[in-house]
Design an enzyme around this catalytic site. Structure first.
Site, mmCIF file in Angstrom:
data_model
loop_
_atom_site.group_PDB
_atom_site.id
_atom_site.type_symbol
_atom_site.label_atom_id
_atom_site.label_comp_id
_atom_site.label_asym_id
_atom_site.label_seq_id
_atom_site.Cartn_x
_atom_site.Cartn_y
_atom_site.Cartn_z
ATOM 1 N N SER A 1 1.237 -1.368 0.004
ATOM 2 C CA SER A 1 0.209 0.034 0.133
ATOM 3 C C SER A 1 1.157 1.222 -0.695
ATOM 4 O O SER A 1 1.652 0.726 -0.042
ATOM 5 C CB SER A 1 -0.870 -0.082 1.304
ATOM 6 N N LYS A 2 0.291 2.027 -0.188
ATOM 7 C CA LYS A 2 0.657 3.668 -0.324
ATOM 8 C C LYS A 2 1.608 4.100 1.248
ATOM 9 O O LYS A 2 2.801 4.669 1.136
ATOM 10 C CB LYS A 2 0.235 5.208 -0.492
ATOM 11 N N ARG A 3 1.396 3.512 2.575
ATOM 12 C CA ARG A 3 2.508 3.662 3.199
ATOM 13 C C ARG A 3 3.993 3.142 3.148
ATOM 14 O O ARG A 3 4.390 2.929 3.731
ATOM 15 C CB ARG A 3 1.713 2.843 5.086
ATOM 16 N N HIS A 4 4.286 2.146 1.545
ATOM 17 C CA HIS A 4 5.405 1.320 1.641
ATOM 18 C C HIS A 4 6.199 1.958 0.626
ATOM 19 O O HIS A 4 7.312 2.075 0.591
ATOM 20 C CB HIS A 4 5.010 -0.451 1.467
#
Length: 482
Positions: A251-254
């Site tokens: 996800s974008k948190r990665h």
């Protein structure tokens, strides 16, 4: 064996997630490696999520990744149209056929589709499943709106075979009477994809494991119609690693999670495609990691797919991207990187030379500007940089080396890399000092930093004589003032 036909059927929601790209790539590689066809189909029946221009974005992304459909909205084919919203009459025909055969029914309940079990299993109580003909006629005559639901078997099990996961069995009692056609006539995904896959003669369905629980519903539809089942391949998800080492679905948190994001960061499309191909697939009998699209097609097989999740490793992508840069000519790299850099007039005239220095030192094109910023604007003076115990460099020693070097530089008549290298080499030899001892204060004095793309000779050439002399004189003044 029947001709292999695969499809990629994205929803036009605005971007291409790495997982979606991998699905498209594997479907394409399998089709091409088998001498078959790859279809692009747009599943746009969920109008609430539709994004204007998304279809063009999907097509442009596939083109950039060199995943070229044989059939699709703008590629032609014998099964057009390839956009689901243009196939409404087809879905209506087959939904009514299921009603006639007793495998579907009209549901007149006034709950919304979301409240009636489409989002939460067991939400619909099958009230309309066994209405009498008189009740149905009464509702139709009164114009009561309805959805069409699939009439699931209430007992028994549904089993299907998956290439990666083997036989999968789900009890029919766990399957809700899903909506096939909504009140507005739009089909649900679970209905439209079955109809389209059959009519477009899709032989192999490659998609994510999140669709495994929906597949029994699809299998039952194939059986209700008396159609041959395609081969199912459900891919394990692509995972991401967080800063704390924990693994979860990418996800974008990665970090960047879409093909477009990675392109904007300066990764080459072919490097991204190459890396994504290895996220859950391994070629047989080789440790090769750098593949052209033609080589991927030649090497690809379903046997190489893994049923274990793959972790997206940005360090590995950086390495692979760097390998692609190293294989480019200086001109090719310069052309690819030009839009990522802002150069002054001096550097613009030497861009190809500078690009040749950079292509073995960066992993993505967005790394370039920070690494050459010192050539345009020298960083603030830092006396500590001139102290280097390994090379026995002190502030005093730096002054001893920089002062005579300025005169050497001023006497160079032809400002070429060859003349500069010869002059600095002659000066180094004449001092009797080690090369590192001479080069350290010159590098720091010219660049204001320890690490640079290229050495002293290259920095001198790129800065030009006037700028080089000015920077060294300024450095000398600062060192003397300490």
């Amino acid at each position: 064996m029947n001709r292999v036909r695969t499809r990629f059927a994205p929803s036009p929601t605005g971007f291409m997630h790495i997982g979606n790209l991998r699905t498209a790539l594997y479907a394409y590689l399998f089709a091409k490696s088998s001498g078959g066809d790859f279809i692009l189909r747009i599943e746009d029946t969920d109008r609430a999520r539709y994004v204007e221009g998304a279809v063009e974005f999907i097509e442009n992304t596939l083109e950039a990744a060199k995943i070229i459909p044989d059939e699709g909205p703008h590629h032609g084919g014998n099964f057009a149209p390839y956009v689901q919203s243009e196939r409404m009459d087809i879905y209506k025909k087959y939904a009514e056929q299921l009603i006639e055969s007793g495998h579907a029914y009209r549901c007149f309940c006034q709950q919304s589709e979301e409240q009636s079990g489409e989002k939460k299993f067991g939400g619909y109580d099958r009230h309309c499943r066994d209405l009498s003909d008189d009740e149905i006629k009464k509702n139709l005559d009164a114009g009561v709106p309805y959805v069409i639901r699939q009439k699931m078997p209430l007992v028994g099990e549904t089993t299907f075979f998956d290439v990666l996961h083997g036989n999968i069995t789900i009890a029919n009692s766990e399957l809700e009477d899903q909506v096939l056609l909504k009140r507005d006539g739009m089909p649900t995904y679970n209905f439209a994809n079955v109809i389209d896959d059959h009519l477009m003669e899709v032989s192999h369905i490659i998609r994510g494991t999140e669709f495994i629980t929906s597949t029994p519903k699809h299998v039952l539809l194939y059986q209700f119609f008396g159609w041959e089942l395609p081969t199912f391949i459900h891919l394990a998800p692509v995972m991401g690693k967080a800063a704390d080492g924990s693994i979860s679905k990418l996800s974008k948190r990665h970090g960047a999670t879409s093909f477009d994001d990675l392109i904007k960061m300066g990764y080459l499309p072919e490097a991204i495609t190459n890396y994504v191909a290895l996220l859950g697939w391994s070629p047989k009998n080789t440790n090769q990691e750098i593949f052209s699209m033609e080589e991927l097609i030649a090497a690809f097989s379903l046997e190489g797919l893994s049923k274990s999740p793959a972790v997206f490793d940005y360090d590995k992508l950086d390495w692979m991207s760097g390998e692609y840069f190293k294989r480019m000519s200086d001109q090719q790299f310069a052309d690819s990187a030009r839009s990522f850099v802002e150069l002054d007039e001096n550097l613009s005239s030497k861009w190809i030379f500078l690009a040749g220095l950079l292509k073995t030192r960066v992993s993505k094109l967005s790394d370039i500007q920070p690494s050459i910023k010192f050539l345009i604007e020298k960083p603030p003076f830092d006396a500590e940089l001139f102290v280097n115990k390994k090379n026995k460099i002190t502030v005093e020693k730096s002054i001893e080396i920089i002062e005579p070097t300025i005169g050497v530089i001023e006497r160079i008549d032809d400002w070429t890399i060859e003349k500069i290298s010869a002059a600095i080499s002659e000066f180094t030899t004449s001092t009797g000092l080690k090369v590192g001892t001479v080069m350290w204060p010159l590098r720091v004095g010219l660049s204001g930093q320890k690490v640079t793309p290229g050495g002293v000779n290259e920095i001198l050439y790129l800065l030009g004589k006037k700028n080089s002399v000015a920077r060294l004189n300024e450095t000398l003044d600062n060192l003397r003032a300490l």
